[in-house]
Structures are given as C-alpha cells and as structure tokens.
Design a protein around this motif. Sequence first.
Motif, PDB file in Angstrom:
ATOM      1  N   THR A 208     -26.497 -32.046 -42.424  1.00  0.00           N
ATOM      2  CA  THR A 208     -27.258 -30.832 -42.708  1.00  0.00           C
ATOM      3  C   THR A 208     -27.927 -30.944 -44.069  1.00  0.00           C
ATOM      4  O   THR A 208     -27.593 -31.813 -44.882  1.00  0.00           O
ATOM      5  CB  THR A 208     -26.330 -29.599 -42.689  1.00  0.00           C
ATOM      6  OG1 THR A 208     -25.370 -29.732 -43.756  1.00  0.00           O
ATOM      7  CG2 THR A 208     -25.624 -29.456 -41.355  1.00  0.00           C
ATOM      8  N   LEU A 209     -28.841 -30.031 -44.299  1.00  0.00           N
ATOM      9  CA  LEU A 209     -29.567 -30.028 -45.564  1.00  0.00           C
ATOM     10  C   LEU A 209     -28.629 -29.744 -46.731  1.00  0.00           C
ATOM     11  O   LEU A 209     -28.763 -30.341 -47.806  1.00  0.00           O
ATOM     12  CB  LEU A 209     -30.691 -28.988 -45.510  1.00  0.00           C
ATOM     13  CG  LEU A 209     -31.642 -28.949 -46.697  1.00  0.00           C
ATOM     14  CD1 LEU A 209     -32.316 -30.297 -46.880  1.00  0.00           C
ATOM     15  CD2 LEU A 209     -32.680 -27.875 -46.506  1.00  0.00           C
ATOM     16  N   ALA A 210     -27.652 -28.871 -46.543  1.00  0.00           N
ATOM     17  CA  ALA A 210     -26.705 -28.539 -47.603  1.00  0.00           C
ATOM     18  C   ALA A 210     -25.876 -29.758 -48.001  1.00  0.00           C
ATOM     19  O   ALA A 210     -25.665 -30.011 -49.196  1.00  0.00           O
ATOM     20  CB  ALA A 210     -25.791 -27.406 -47.161  1.00  0.00           C
ATOM     21  N   VAL A 211     -25.439 -30.534 -47.020  1.00  0.00           N
ATOM     22  CA  VAL A 211     -24.655 -31.741 -47.307  1.00  0.00           C
ATOM     23  C   VAL A 211     -25.523 -32.750 -48.042  1.00  0.00           C
ATOM     24  O   VAL A 211     -25.087 -33.385 -49.011  1.00  0.00           O
ATOM     25  CB  VAL A 211     -24.087 -32.333 -46.004  1.00  0.00           C
ATOM     26  CG1 VAL A 211     -23.439 -33.683 -46.258  1.00  0.00           C
ATOM     27  CG2 VAL A 211     -23.099 -31.374 -45.372  1.00  0.00           C
ATOM     28  N   LEU A 212     -26.748 -32.895 -47.593  1.00  0.00           N
ATOM     29  CA  LEU A 212     -27.670 -33.832 -48.240  1.00  0.00           C
ATOM     30  C   LEU A 212     -27.946 -33.419 -49.685  1.00  0.00           C
ATOM     31  O   LEU A 212     -27.940 -34.259 -50.591  1.00  0.00           O
ATOM     32  CB  LEU A 212     -28.978 -33.913 -47.451  1.00  0.00           C
ATOM     33  CG  LEU A 212     -30.004 -34.915 -47.939  1.00  0.00           C
ATOM     34  CD1 LEU A 212     -29.434 -36.327 -47.925  1.00  0.00           C
ATOM     35  CD2 LEU A 212     -31.255 -34.841 -47.104  1.00  0.00           C
ATOM     36  N   GLU A 213     -28.177 -32.141 -49.913  1.00  0.00           N
ATOM     37  CA  GLU A 213     -28.426 -31.667 -51.280  1.00  0.00           C
ATOM     38  C   GLU A 213     -27.211 -31.882 -52.169  1.00  0.00           C
ATOM     39  O   GLU A 213     -27.345 -32.243 -53.338  1.00  0.00           O
ATOM     40  CB  GLU A 213     -28.805 -30.184 -51.254  1.00  0.00           C
ATOM     41  CG  GLU A 213     -30.194 -29.934 -50.737  1.00  0.00           C
ATOM     42  CD  GLU A 213     -30.531 -28.453 -50.641  1.00  0.00           C
ATOM     43  OE1 GLU A 213     -29.620 -27.607 -50.724  1.00  0.00           O
ATOM     44  OE2 GLU A 213     -31.724 -28.151 -50.482  1.00  0.00           O
ATOM     45  N   LYS A 214     -26.010 -31.672 -51.628  1.00  0.00           N
ATOM     46  CA  LYS A 214     -24.788 -31.877 -52.411  1.00  0.00           C
ATOM     47  C   LYS A 214     -24.643 -33.338 -52.803  1.00  0.00           C
ATOM     48  O   LYS A 214     -24.311 -33.657 -53.940  1.00  0.00           O
ATOM     49  CB  LYS A 214     -23.572 -31.409 -51.610  1.00  0.00           C
ATOM     50  CG  LYS A 214     -22.277 -31.527 -52.362  1.00  0.00           C
ATOM     51  CD  LYS A 214     -21.100 -31.019 -51.537  1.00  0.00           C
ATOM     52  CE  LYS A 214     -19.804 -31.204 -52.303  1.00  0.00           C
ATOM     53  NZ  LYS A 214     -18.648 -30.807 -51.512  1.00  0.00           N
ATOM     54  N   LYS A 215     -24.903 -34.230 -51.848  1.00  0.00           N
ATOM     55  CA  LYS A 215     -24.798 -35.663 -52.136  1.00  0.00           C
ATOM     56  C   LYS A 215     -25.860 -36.094 -53.144  1.00  0.00           C
ATOM     57  O   LYS A 215     -25.597 -36.921 -54.022  1.00  0.00           O
ATOM     58  CB  LYS A 215     -24.923 -36.476 -50.852  1.00  0.00           C
ATOM     59  CG  LYS A 215     -23.722 -36.331 -49.948  1.00  0.00           C
ATOM     60  CD  LYS A 215     -23.824 -37.217 -48.736  1.00  0.00           C
ATOM     61  CE  LYS A 215     -22.595 -37.021 -47.890  1.00  0.00           C
ATOM     62  NZ  LYS A 215     -22.216 -38.193 -47.156  1.00  0.00           N
ATOM     63  N   MET A 216     -27.059 -35.561 -53.004  1.00  0.00           N
ATOM     64  CA  MET A 216     -28.147 -35.914 -53.927  1.00  0.00           C
ATOM     65  C   MET A 216     -27.852 -35.427 -55.337  1.00  0.00           C
ATOM     66  O   MET A 216     -28.219 -36.078 -56.311  1.00  0.00           O
ATOM     67  CB  MET A 216     -29.470 -35.321 -53.437  1.00  0.00           C
ATOM     68  CG  MET A 216     -30.059 -36.010 -52.232  1.00  0.00           C
ATOM     69  SD  MET A 216     -30.808 -37.582 -52.595  1.00  0.00           S
ATOM     70  CE  MET A 216     -32.225 -37.085 -53.542  1.00  0.00           C
ATOM     71  N   SER A 217     -27.205 -34.274 -55.458  1.00  0.00           N
ATOM     72  CA  SER A 217     -26.942 -33.717 -56.792  1.00  0.00           C
ATOM     73  C   SER A 217     -25.945 -34.559 -57.576  1.00  0.00           C
ATOM     74  O   SER A 217     -25.920 -34.509 -58.807  1.00  0.00           O
ATOM     75  CB  SER A 217     -26.433 -32.279 -56.679  1.00  0.00           C
ATOM     76  OG  SER A 217     -25.163 -32.259 -56.060  1.00  0.00           O
ATOM     77  N   ASN A 218     -25.128 -35.352 -56.894  1.00  0.00           N
ATOM     78  CA  ASN A 218     -24.146 -36.200 -57.576  1.00  0.00           C
ATOM     79  C   ASN A 218     -24.731 -37.526 -58.038  1.00  0.00           C
ATOM     80  O   ASN A 218     -24.060 -38.284 -58.724  1.00  0.00           O
ATOM     81  CB  ASN A 218     -22.957 -36.470 -56.648  1.00  0.00           C
ATOM     82  CG  ASN A 218     -22.162 -35.217 -56.375  1.00  0.00           C
ATOM     83  OD1 ASN A 218     -22.127 -34.308 -57.182  1.00  0.00           O
ATOM     84  ND2 ASN A 218     -21.527 -35.167 -55.220  1.00  0.00           N
ATOM     85  N   LEU A 219     -25.972 -37.809 -57.666  1.00  0.00           N
ATOM     86  CA  LEU A 219     -26.600 -39.070 -58.045  1.00  0.00           C
ATOM     87  C   LEU A 219     -27.280 -38.967 -59.398  1.00  0.00           C
ATOM     88  O   LEU A 219     -27.661 -37.878 -59.844  1.00  0.00           O
ATOM     89  CB  LEU A 219     -27.635 -39.469 -56.994  1.00  0.00           C
ATOM     90  CG  LEU A 219     -27.123 -39.704 -55.575  1.00  0.00           C
ATOM     91  CD1 LEU A 219     -28.294 -39.980 -54.641  1.00  0.00           C
ATOM     92  CD2 LEU A 219     -26.121 -40.831 -55.527  1.00  0.00           C
ATOM     93  N   SER A 220     -27.460 -40.113 -60.036  1.00  0.00           N
ATOM     94  CA  SER A 220     -28.213 -40.138 -61.295  1.00  0.00           C
ATOM     95  C   SER A 220     -29.698 -39.915 -60.993  1.00  0.00           C
ATOM     96  O   SER A 220     -30.132 -39.976 -59.841  1.00  0.00           O
ATOM     97  CB  SER A 220     -28.012 -41.479 -61.999  1.00  0.00           C
ATOM     98  OG  SER A 220     -28.628 -42.509 -61.263  1.00  0.00           O
ATOM     99  N   ALA A 221     -30.470 -39.672 -62.030  1.00  0.00           N
ATOM    100  CA  ALA A 221     -31.903 -39.420 -61.858  1.00  0.00           C
ATOM    101  C   ALA A 221     -32.593 -40.620 -61.219  1.00  0.00           C
ATOM    102  O   ALA A 221     -33.454 -40.469 -60.340  1.00  0.00           O
ATOM    103  CB  ALA A 221     -32.538 -39.087 -63.200  1.00  0.00           C
ATOM    104  N   GLN A 222     -32.225 -41.822 -61.635  1.00  0.00           N
ATOM    105  CA  GLN A 222     -32.822 -43.040 -61.070  1.00  0.00           C
ATOM    106  C   GLN A 222     -32.460 -43.188 -59.599  1.00  0.00           C
ATOM    107  O   GLN A 222     -33.314 -43.522 -58.772  1.00  0.00           O
ATOM    108  CB  GLN A 222     -32.343 -44.270 -61.851  1.00  0.00           C
ATOM    109  CG  GLN A 222     -32.878 -45.581 -61.327  1.00  0.00           C
ATOM    110  CD  GLN A 222     -34.384 -45.705 -61.502  1.00  0.00           C
ATOM    111  OE1 GLN A 222     -34.935 -45.216 -62.481  1.00  0.00           O
ATOM    112  NE2 GLN A 222     -35.043 -46.348 -60.556  1.00  0.00           N
TER     113      GLN A 222
END
Length: 72
Positions: A2-16
């Motif tokens: 889902t979009l919420a899961v994807l956003e959560k995973k993306m938020s834990n990544l560095s900017a690069q």
Amino acid sequence: MTLAVLEKKMSNLSAQQQQNVESYIDFLLFQNSSRKQGARKPLDFSKYNTVTHVWAEDAQSVVDKLRSNDRF
C-alpha cells in the motif's frame, strides 16, 4: 504494497537513497509506457517449422483442430 507502507519505508531512507528509489520508479514507469505503445499482433506460425518430435503432427494444425471443436 500500500501507499502507506511505501511511504513509511521511504521515510527511513537517506536522501540519496530516496532519490535513487524515485529515479528507479521513474525508469520503471517509462519502461511500462514504452512497451504499451505498440499494437499487439497475433503470432504468425506460418513462417516457423512447428512440427514436434513428440507427435508426428504439426503443432499448429493440432491447435487449429482443438479450436475448431470449440474447446477453447
């Protein structure tokens, strides 16, 4: 996913890493759009030798016989 899961995973990544993921997503979207542009045509078996070694019969003729009996 889902979009919420994807956003959560993306938020834990560095900017690069986020930038790399966004670039990869853009690449995948481009690949999908470029493949859909061409018109799909049915396969033409007439130019191939479709004789099988399992049967002494041409594979395309077997398919044609099956379709003529409305089995598909």
